[in-house]
Design a protein around this motif. Structure first.
Motif, mmCIF file in Angstrom:
data_model
loop_
_atom_site.group_PDB
_atom_site.id
_atom_site.type_symbol
_atom_site.label_atom_id
_atom_site.label_comp_id
_atom_site.label_asym_id
_atom_site.label_seq_id
_atom_site.Cartn_x
_atom_site.Cartn_y
_atom_site.Cartn_z
ATOM 1 N N ILE A 1 0.851 -1.194 0.000
ATOM 2 C CA ILE A 1 0.000 0.000 0.000
ATOM 3 C C ILE A 1 0.880 1.234 0.000
ATOM 4 O O ILE A 1 1.742 1.399 0.857
ATOM 5 N N PRO B 1 -1.155 6.645 1.011
ATOM 6 C CA PRO B 1 -2.336 6.480 1.876
ATOM 7 C C PRO B 1 -3.309 7.645 1.784
ATOM 8 O O PRO B 1 -4.480 7.500 2.165
ATOM 9 N N SER C 1 -1.702 5.951 8.390
ATOM 10 C CA SER C 1 -1.961 6.415 7.036
ATOM 11 C C SER C 1 -2.206 7.906 6.940
ATOM 12 O O SER C 1 -2.474 8.418 5.869
ATOM 13 N N THR D 1 -4.703 -6.954 3.321
ATOM 14 C CA THR D 1 -5.356 -6.095 2.350
ATOM 15 C C THR D 1 -6.860 -6.331 2.341
ATOM 16 O O THR D 1 -7.649 -5.433 2.047
ATOM 17 N N THR E 1 -2.243 -0.649 -6.789
ATOM 18 C CA THR E 1 -3.298 -0.177 -5.902
ATOM 19 C C THR E 1 -3.524 1.325 -5.980
ATOM 20 O O THR E 1 -4.664 1.777 -6.117
#
Length: 547
Positions: free
Chosen positions: A59, A62, A99, A251, A511
């Protein structure tokens, strides 16, 4: 007055992001999913007490996640800056372990991962890529050849220029016309962003190891470092700027958070609902998408349809060829698809020494780099040697395995099914070979005896379960001539009220890119349906004539 209806095909991350945005635009949205639960490529496998993310585990950016979790029903927020100062300006940037967003924390806990990757070379040496400027330069000095440290300073400067122009300024540009691409071409040429990435990195580094370190990342989005344009050098800065993160619970926990957000906004999920046709009618000279037909022959009507499915499958299998001119069968056959993946999911008894050599994300490079890439992408053969990405999330989140155990997967890039490889015969021996390698090379000593679960997927899974053309894992391969305007468009050129989102369309796979894709497509829909007057940041495009 009744609300306009929207259908999204596919509950992957791109489809869920699209559904959330459509709800914020004021549509009543239904997401239809072939599988029994959400995720698409990010589907979750539960077996023997282990939880395995089947797909994406890295990831980045964010901020994109926080933006989605901040959206509200009927309150489109597409006019705000895509990259606000608190995200871009290092002196203002939010730096937290969750995040950087309070709204995200209501749905999922996201934590930073360090190092981003540990990269092993075949001789046993390694490079810990963590974005730390001092540590990075120390390792370059240790692993590189004379002049490589100075080369890194130039690489850093030039990659940042590509990042600034290609990501921060152009990241959300939808290249729907040739003119939109030609306007930026001079800048990309000036930045040397059109040569292939491996050649680009080779300008700065003499060491083969460093050339690999600063080019391998495109494999995680389906790109061959030997052919992907050097604009993808921006990945280095994307990761360096915002770090690598992990969703606690995997995830799948992020996916579940998106589903919850979508349903809170009034959206509807429909599982075990495979789409067999996108319904099209003629309205005069215009061809218009009016809904979908499911495998059980039921019909769902809508004012617009968005496909988060594979681009080639969407047009080639769901839409009659008589309605397609731009996205023809010939174009589908001529488009080069990304490679596929062979992924082994395994659970094993812990011995307390897993962190001696491995990190959360570990890249294990084989003895060959360039020739192995040519085997996979060009010759389309299964070589005797391999490189792999080994993911051990239980080093961060032990809840994904029973007490005293670890859950892991290891991923190998392999040719897609255009290779005609027989995975029914090749799968089991390859899985055993790879796990034996991990054991005998000392990455997980004694793994064979400690193994309590093993399963795997092959390109057949991508082709037959995920409905990806020839089993590709990332959509069209991101070559120069399949990028920007030449990559499938988010608004169909053939059929009105039909849109695309996700890895197969602009800006590409990965992503963060599929979340960007959802915002790009939402802007096009907002323009076409005139549902959000506050959209001032959308890129104007000429009206299309459908024939």
């Amino acid at each position: 007055m009744s609300r306009q209806q929207a259908i999204v095909i596919g509950a992957g991350i791109g489809g869920l992001a699209m559904g959330i945005r459509l709800q914020s635009l004021g549509f009543d949205t239904t997401i239809v999913e072939k599988l029994d639960s959400p995720g698409g490529r990010a589907y979750v496998r539960h077996a023997d007490g282990f939880t395995f993310d089947m797909g994406p585990t890295v990831i980045t950016v964010p901020h994109f996640i926080e933006e989605l979790f901040s959206l509200e029903r009927d309150r489109a927020d597409l006019a705000t800056p895509d990259f606000p100062d608190e995200i871009v300006d290092e002196s203002k940037r939010i730096k937290t372990g969750v995040s950087g967003g309070s709204n995200t924390s209501r749905y999922v806990k996201i934590v930073p991962i360090l190092p981003f990757y540990r990269i092993y070379f075949d001789d046993g040496s390694f490079f810990d890529y963590d974005g730390d400027p001092v540590h990075t330069r120390e390792q370059i000095q240790r692993l590189g050849e004379p002049g490589d440290l100075e080369g890194y300073e130039r690489f850093h400067q030039d990659a940042k220029a590509i990042f600034d122009r290609g990501f921060l300024e152009l990241g959300y540009t939808h290249f729907g016309t040739v003119g939109s691409m030609l306007k930026v071409a001079p800048d990309l040429i000036r930045l040397d962003a059109v040569r292939n990435l491996f050649s680009f990195s080779s300008k700065y580094f003499k060491s083969d190891k460093l050339r690999q370190v600063f080019s391998f990342e495109t494999l995680l989005v389906g790109g061959n470092p030997l052919s992907v344009p050097a604009i993808y050098a921006m990945i280095h800065f994307v990761e360096k700027t915002w770090g690598i993160h992990f969703a606690m619970g995997g995830t799948g926990a992020l996916v579940n958070g998106f589903v919850r957000k979508f349903e809170e906004l009034g959206g509807k999920m429909l599982y075990n609902a495979e789409v067999t046709q996108i319904n099209v009618t003629r309205q005069g000279r215009k061809k218009v998408a009016t809904g979908i037909t499911l495998a059980d022959s039921s019909v769902l009507n809508a004012d617009l349809v968005v496909s988060n499915g594979d681009w080639a499958n969407t047009y080639g299998k769901l839409i009659d060829s008589k309605y397609r001119r731009w996205n023809s069968d010939i174009r589908i056959k001529l488009t080069q698809q990304s490679m596929s993946l062979f992924v082994i999911y395994f659970g094993f008894k812990a011995d307390g020494h897993e962190a001696d050599k491995l990190r959360h994300h570990t890249i294990i490079l084989g003895p060959r780099y360039e020739e192995l890439l040519r085997d996979i992408f060009g010759r389309k053969i299964l070589a005797a040697d391999f490189s792999q990405y080994l993911h051990v999330p239980t080093l961060t989140d032990p809840s994904l395995a029973p007490p005293g155990h670890h859950a892991a997967y290891t991923l190998l890039p392999v040719p897609h099914n255009g290779s005609k490889l027989d995975w029914q015969q090749l799968g089991e021996p390859l899985a055993d070979t790879v796990l034996k390698f991990i054991d005998e090379r000392g990455y997980l000593p004694g793994l064979t005896e400690r193994l309590v679960h093993k399963s795997f997927i092959t390109p057949d899974y991508f082709e037959h379960t995920l409905n990806s053309y020839v089993g590709n894992a990332f959509g069209p391969e991101p070559r120069l001539y399949q990028s920007a305007f030449f990559r499938p468009h988010n608004r169909s050129e053939d059929i009105a009220n039909l849109y695309l989102v996700g890895a197969g369309t602009q800006p590409g796979a990965g992503t963060p890119s599929v979340m960007m894709s959802a915002k790009m497509t939402a802007r096009l829909i907002a323009q076409d349906f005139k549902v959000a007057n506050e959209i001032v940041n959308a890129q104007p495009e000429p009206k299309l004539t459908y024939r």
